[in-house]
Design a protein around this motif. Structure first.
Motif, PDB file in Angstrom:
ATOM      1  N   LYS A  14       1.005  -1.097   0.085  1.00 17.64           N
ATOM      2  CA  LYS A  14      -0.019  -0.163   0.086  1.00 17.64           C
ATOM      3  C   LYS A  14       0.750   1.244   0.109  1.00 17.64           C
ATOM      4  O   LYS A  14       0.712   2.200  -0.448  1.00 17.64           O
ATOM      5  CB  LYS A  14      -0.849   0.079   1.214  1.00 17.64           C
ATOM      6  N   GLN A  17       2.315   1.615  -3.487  1.00 17.11           N
ATOM      7  CA  GLN A  17       1.015   2.097  -4.231  1.00 17.11           C
ATOM      8  C   GLN A  17       1.000   3.704  -4.176  1.00 17.11           C
ATOM      9  O   GLN A  17       0.686   4.449  -5.053  1.00 17.11           O
ATOM     10  CB  GLN A  17      -0.082   1.380  -4.222  1.00 17.11           C
ATOM     11  N   GLU A  18       0.759   4.090  -2.938  1.00 17.86           N
ATOM     12  CA  GLU A  18       0.619   5.638  -2.415  1.00 17.86           C
ATOM     13  C   GLU A  18       1.579   6.487  -3.343  1.00 17.86           C
ATOM     14  O   GLU A  18       1.687   7.362  -3.928  1.00 17.86           O
ATOM     15  CB  GLU A  18       0.325   5.725  -0.959  1.00 17.86           C
ATOM     16  N   ARG A  21       1.473   6.371  -7.041  1.00 20.23           N
ATOM     17  CA  ARG A  21       0.255   7.443  -7.266  1.00 20.23           C
ATOM     18  C   ARG A  21       0.860   8.913  -7.235  1.00 20.23           C
ATOM     19  O   ARG A  21       0.745   9.563  -8.245  1.00 20.23           O
ATOM     20  CB  ARG A  21      -0.904   7.109  -6.408  1.00 20.23           C
ATOM     21  N   LEU A  22       1.426   9.367  -6.063  1.00 22.72           N
ATOM     22  CA  LEU A  22       1.946  10.452  -5.931  1.00 22.72           C
ATOM     23  C   LEU A  22       3.016  11.133  -7.036  1.00 22.72           C
ATOM     24  O   LEU A  22       3.013  12.152  -7.716  1.00 22.72           O
ATOM     25  CB  LEU A  22       2.655  10.669  -4.663  1.00 22.72           C
ATOM     26  N   LEU A  24       3.328   9.675 -10.154  1.00 25.19           N
ATOM     27  CA  LEU A  24       2.511   9.843 -11.169  1.00 25.19           C
ATOM     28  C   LEU A  24       1.897  11.130 -11.391  1.00 25.19           C
ATOM     29  O   LEU A  24       1.682  11.620 -12.388  1.00 25.19           O
ATOM     30  CB  LEU A  24       1.477   8.644 -11.622  1.00 25.19           C
ATOM     31  N   GLU A  25       1.113  11.502 -10.291  1.00 22.54           N
ATOM     32  CA  GLU A  25       0.591  12.952 -10.191  1.00 22.54           C
ATOM     33  C   GLU A  25       1.401  13.932 -10.378  1.00 22.54           C
ATOM     34  O   GLU A  25       1.243  14.891 -11.202  1.00 22.54           O
ATOM     35  CB  GLU A  25      -0.071  13.117  -8.843  1.00 22.54           C
TER      36      GLU A  25
END
Length: 104
Positions: A14, A17-18, A21-22, A24-25
């Motif tokens: 997790k 993944q977080e 995601r950050l 990618l943003e």
């Protein structure tokens, strides 16, 4: 024992993944910023080009009109037509809505 290891791996997954995601943003935000800067540079270049081309177009229009009147030959005015199209395109690119219409 397996539950503790499984829970630790899930927490680690997790977290990864977080982080992804950050990341990618942030990459998307940076790409948007770079695209906006590139567009702004293109508009600035077009506006600068338009100053010089507008001067050339105005001078050419005056000279060609004078030549057409002196020679009494309207065919001398023909170069104004393509020059006018180029001028109007550049004006629309620099000060109009051409880029917005392209995006749409």
């Amino acid at each position: 024992m397996g539950f503790v290891v499984s829970k630790a791996m899930n927490d680690s997954l997790k977290g990864q993944q977080e982080f992804m995601r950050l990341q990618l943003e942030r990459q998307l935000a940076l790409q948007n910023l770079m695209r906006e800067r590139q567009t702004a540079m293109q508009i600035a270049w077009t506006r600068e080009f338009l100053k010089y081309f507008g001067t050339f177009f105005g001078l050419a229009a005056v000279v060609l009109t004078t030549g057409a009147i002196k020679r009494k030959n309207p065919a001398v005015l023909l170069p104004i037509l393509p020059l006018g199209f180029v001028f109007s395109y550049q004006y629309d690119m620099g000060y109009g809505t051409l880029l917005q219409r392209i995006k749409g």
